[in-house]
Scaffold this motif. Structure first.
Motif, PDB file in Angstrom:
ATOM      1  N   TYR A  93     -34.624   5.679  34.653  1.00  0.00           N
ATOM      2  CA  TYR A  93     -34.131   4.475  35.336  1.00  0.00           C
ATOM      3  C   TYR A  93     -33.120   3.779  34.444  1.00  0.00           C
ATOM      4  O   TYR A  93     -33.021   4.059  33.246  1.00  0.00           O
ATOM      5  CB  TYR A  93     -35.277   3.537  35.726  1.00  0.00           C
ATOM      6  N   ASP A  94     -32.366   2.884  35.031  1.00  0.00           N
ATOM      7  CA  ASP A  94     -31.332   2.108  34.340  1.00  0.00           C
ATOM      8  C   ASP A  94     -31.926   0.748  33.987  1.00  0.00           C
ATOM      9  O   ASP A  94     -32.323  -0.001  34.888  1.00  0.00           O
ATOM     10  CB  ASP A  94     -30.131   1.972  35.288  1.00  0.00           C
ATOM     11  N   VAL A  95     -32.008   0.408  32.707  1.00  0.00           N
ATOM     12  CA  VAL A  95     -32.612  -0.867  32.295  1.00  0.00           C
ATOM     13  C   VAL A  95     -31.819  -2.070  32.793  1.00  0.00           C
ATOM     14  O   VAL A  95     -32.327  -3.195  32.788  1.00  0.00           O
ATOM     15  CB  VAL A  95     -32.810  -0.960  30.756  1.00  0.00           C
ATOM     16  N   ALA A  96     -30.592  -1.850  33.246  1.00  0.00           N
ATOM     17  CA  ALA A  96     -29.750  -2.939  33.766  1.00  0.00           C
ATOM     18  C   ALA A  96     -29.770  -3.003  35.293  1.00  0.00           C
ATOM     19  O   ALA A  96     -28.995  -3.736  35.897  1.00  0.00           O
ATOM     20  CB  ALA A  96     -28.312  -2.769  33.266  1.00  0.00           C
ATOM     21  N   GLY A 125     -36.230   4.652  30.142  1.00  0.00           N
ATOM     22  CA  GLY A 125     -35.307   3.561  30.441  1.00  0.00           C
ATOM     23  C   GLY A 125     -33.995   3.840  29.730  1.00  0.00           C
ATOM     24  O   GLY A 125     -33.953   3.836  28.497  1.00  0.00           O
ATOM     25  N   ASN A 126     -32.943   4.105  30.468  1.00  0.00           N
ATOM     26  CA  ASN A 126     -31.651   4.463  29.897  1.00  0.00           C
ATOM     27  C   ASN A 126     -30.689   3.272  29.970  1.00  0.00           C
ATOM     28  O   ASN A 126     -30.936   2.310  30.678  1.00  0.00           O
ATOM     29  CB  ASN A 126     -31.069   5.670  30.642  1.00  0.00           C
ATOM     30  N   LYS A 127     -29.619   3.363  29.257  1.00  0.00           N
ATOM     31  CA  LYS A 127     -28.531   2.378  29.208  1.00  0.00           C
ATOM     32  C   LYS A 127     -28.915   1.129  28.415  1.00  0.00           C
ATOM     33  O   LYS A 127     -28.536   0.011  28.758  1.00  0.00           O
ATOM     34  CB  LYS A 127     -28.028   2.015  30.605  1.00  0.00           C
ATOM     35  N   THR A 128     -29.653   1.322  27.322  1.00  0.00           N
ATOM     36  CA  THR A 128     -30.035   0.178  26.485  1.00  0.00           C
ATOM     37  C   THR A 128     -28.830  -0.470  25.816  1.00  0.00           C
ATOM     38  O   THR A 128     -28.951  -1.581  25.294  1.00  0.00           O
ATOM     39  CB  THR A 128     -31.057   0.594  25.403  1.00  0.00           C
ATOM     40  N   ASP A 129     -27.685   0.199  25.852  1.00  0.00           N
ATOM     41  CA  ASP A 129     -26.468  -0.390  25.295  1.00  0.00           C
ATOM     42  C   ASP A 129     -25.984  -1.571  26.134  1.00  0.00           C
ATOM     43  O   ASP A 129     -25.204  -2.400  25.650  1.00  0.00           O
ATOM     44  CB  ASP A 129     -25.356   0.669  25.200  1.00  0.00           C
ATOM     45  N   LEU A 130     -26.456  -1.707  27.368  1.00  0.00           N
ATOM     46  CA  LEU A 130     -26.079  -2.820  28.242  1.00  0.00           C
ATOM     47  C   LEU A 130     -26.997  -4.021  27.987  1.00  0.00           C
ATOM     48  O   LEU A 130     -27.660  -4.527  28.890  1.00  0.00           O
ATOM     49  CB  LEU A 130     -26.138  -2.384  29.707  1.00  0.00           C
ATOM     50  N   VAL A 131     -27.006  -4.473  26.749  1.00  0.00           N
ATOM     51  CA  VAL A 131     -27.947  -5.503  26.282  1.00  0.00           C
ATOM     52  C   VAL A 131     -27.908  -6.771  27.139  1.00  0.00           C
ATOM     53  O   VAL A 131     -28.948  -7.282  27.546  1.00  0.00           O
ATOM     54  CB  VAL A 131     -27.644  -5.858  24.800  1.00  0.00           C
ATOM     55  N   HIS A 132     -26.730  -7.268  27.442  1.00  0.00           N
ATOM     56  CA  HIS A 132     -26.611  -8.537  28.164  1.00  0.00           C
ATOM     57  C   HIS A 132     -26.831  -8.395  29.664  1.00  0.00           C
ATOM     58  O   HIS A 132     -26.919  -9.402  30.369  1.00  0.00           O
ATOM     59  CB  HIS A 132     -25.252  -9.178  27.889  1.00  0.00           C
ATOM     60  N   LYS A 133     -26.949  -7.169  30.138  1.00  0.00           N
ATOM     61  CA  LYS A 133     -27.191  -6.931  31.565  1.00  0.00           C
ATOM     62  C   LYS A 133     -28.625  -6.480  31.837  1.00  0.00           C
ATOM     63  O   LYS A 133     -28.990  -6.222  32.972  1.00  0.00           O
ATOM     64  CB  LYS A 133     -26.221  -5.868  32.095  1.00  0.00           C
ATOM     65  N   ARG A 134     -29.429  -6.401  30.802  1.00  0.00           N
ATOM     66  CA  ARG A 134     -30.800  -5.877  30.928  1.00  0.00           C
ATOM     67  C   ARG A 134     -31.590  -6.671  31.969  1.00  0.00           C
ATOM     68  O   ARG A 134     -31.630  -7.890  31.950  1.00  0.00           O
ATOM     69  CB  ARG A 134     -31.512  -5.928  29.588  1.00  0.00           C
ATOM     70  N   GLN A 135     -32.247  -5.919  32.865  1.00  0.00           N
ATOM     71  CA  GLN A 135     -33.110  -6.511  33.884  1.00  0.00           C
ATOM     72  C   GLN A 135     -34.563  -6.050  33.764  1.00  0.00           C
ATOM     73  O   GLN A 135     -35.435  -6.588  34.429  1.00  0.00           O
ATOM     74  CB  GLN A 135     -32.595  -6.149  35.290  1.00  0.00           C
ATOM     75  N   VAL A 136     -34.788  -5.021  32.944  1.00  0.00           N
ATOM     76  CA  VAL A 136     -36.129  -4.462  32.777  1.00  0.00           C
ATOM     77  C   VAL A 136     -36.475  -4.487  31.288  1.00  0.00           C
ATOM     78  O   VAL A 136     -35.755  -3.914  30.468  1.00  0.00           O
ATOM     79  CB  VAL A 136     -36.203  -3.008  33.298  1.00  0.00           C
ATOM     80  N   SER A 137     -37.551  -5.174  30.947  1.00  0.00           N
ATOM     81  CA  SER A 137     -37.937  -5.275  29.541  1.00  0.00           C
ATOM     82  C   SER A 137     -38.630  -3.996  29.063  1.00  0.00           C
ATOM     83  O   SER A 137     -39.114  -3.189  29.871  1.00  0.00           O
ATOM     84  CB  SER A 137     -38.887  -6.465  29.339  1.00  0.00           C
ATOM     85  N   ILE A 138     -38.680  -3.845  27.770  1.00  0.00           N
ATOM     86  CA  ILE A 138     -39.401  -2.717  27.166  1.00  0.00           C
ATOM     87  C   ILE A 138     -40.866  -2.769  27.590  1.00  0.00           C
ATOM     88  O   ILE A 138     -41.463  -1.737  27.931  1.00  0.00           O
ATOM     89  CB  ILE A 138     -39.287  -2.754  25.627  1.00  0.00           C
ATOM     90  N   GLU A 139     -41.439  -3.948  27.613  1.00  0.00           N
ATOM     91  CA  GLU A 139     -42.846  -4.110  27.988  1.00  0.00           C
ATOM     92  C   GLU A 139     -43.098  -3.660  29.426  1.00  0.00           C
ATOM     93  O   GLU A 139     -44.118  -3.024  29.707  1.00  0.00           O
ATOM     94  CB  GLU A 139     -43.288  -5.572  27.812  1.00  0.00           C
ATOM     95  N   GLU A 140     -42.176  -3.994  30.338  1.00  0.00           N
ATOM     96  CA  GLU A 140     -42.347  -3.554  31.727  1.00  0.00           C
ATOM     97  C   GLU A 140     -42.332  -2.035  31.824  1.00  0.00           C
ATOM     98  O   GLU A 140     -43.141  -1.435  32.543  1.00  0.00           O
ATOM     99  CB  GLU A 140     -41.223  -4.123  32.613  1.00  0.00           C
ATOM    100  N   GLU A 147     -49.573   2.760  33.326  1.00  0.00           N
ATOM    101  CA  GLU A 147     -50.185   2.737  34.660  1.00  0.00           C
ATOM    102  C   GLU A 147     -50.223   4.140  35.266  1.00  0.00           C
ATOM    103  O   GLU A 147     -51.187   4.512  35.930  1.00  0.00           O
ATOM    104  CB  GLU A 147     -49.384   1.791  35.562  1.00  0.00           C
ATOM    105  N   PHE A 148     -49.181   4.917  35.045  1.00  0.00           N
ATOM    106  CA  PHE A 148     -49.087   6.254  35.625  1.00  0.00           C
ATOM    107  C   PHE A 148     -49.479   7.368  34.653  1.00  0.00           C
ATOM    108  O   PHE A 148     -49.299   8.542  34.949  1.00  0.00           O
ATOM    109  CB  PHE A 148     -47.673   6.499  36.153  1.00  0.00           C
TER     110      PHE A 148
END
Length: 187
Positions: A93-96, A125-140, A147-148
């Protein structure tokens, strides 16, 4: 010549299938890993693409056969075939992009429907370089993986962050799994 023969005889072979929404970076991840260099221009995968890479990890030789699948519903029967013959499913998935993260549940369920528990699932979780656009945290990401019953890692195919570590983690997981639970690559 004897060393080359021994290398091939002692190589463990595993099949991986990459799944996830369009544009999350599946092709970028495996291309960056295979060629140890980064590319910026990719075309969308149509159907299925295939790559393989030989690697050495913990004094053992491995060959990873990697299928990069298209996410469109019309290719679902192809995906099912590749899931059934794989030892590992890498769900990207895209972290942003929160929606791509939410859709990972669907991808994981597709994998479990085809293979049940006889497949290692890795949530990436891919695209960690998009730091300021992140919508999904590492914890999530980590919580969903737990869970899976999946492994979890974040990467950036754009800058190469964690690409080699991802495949080392995968190799470690398959090499510690009982062989009868994994797929014979000769099928």
């Amino acid at each position: 010549m004897a060393n080359l023969v021994n290398f091939y005889e002692e190589t463990k072979k595993y099949k991986l299938v990459l799944l996830g929404d369009q544009g999350v970076g599946k092709t970028s991840i495996i291309t960056g890993f295979k060629y140890d260099k980064l590319y910026s221009n990719y075309e969308a995968t149509i159907g299925v693409d295939f790559m393989s890479k030989r690697m050495r990890y913990q004094d053992r030789n491995f060959r990873l056969y990697m299928w990069d699948t298209a996410p469109q519903d019309k290719f679902q029967s192809y995906r099912s075939s590749y899931i059934r013959v794989s030892s590992v499913a890498v769900i990207v998935y895209d972290v942003a992009d929160k929606q791509t993260f939410l859709n990972t549940s669907k991808w994981i369920q597709e994998v479990r429907a085809e293979k049940d528990s006889h497949i290692i699932v890795v949530l990436v979780g891919n695209k960690t370089d998009l730091v300021h656009k992140r919508q999904v945290s590492i914890e999530e990401g980590d919580n969903k993986a737990r869970e899976f019953g999946a492994l979890f890692m974040e990467t950036s195919a754009k800058d190469g962050f964690n690409l080699k570590s991802l495949f080392c983690k995968i190799t470690s997981a398959v090499s510690s799994t009982k062989q009868e639970d994994l797929v014979d690559v000769n099928l």
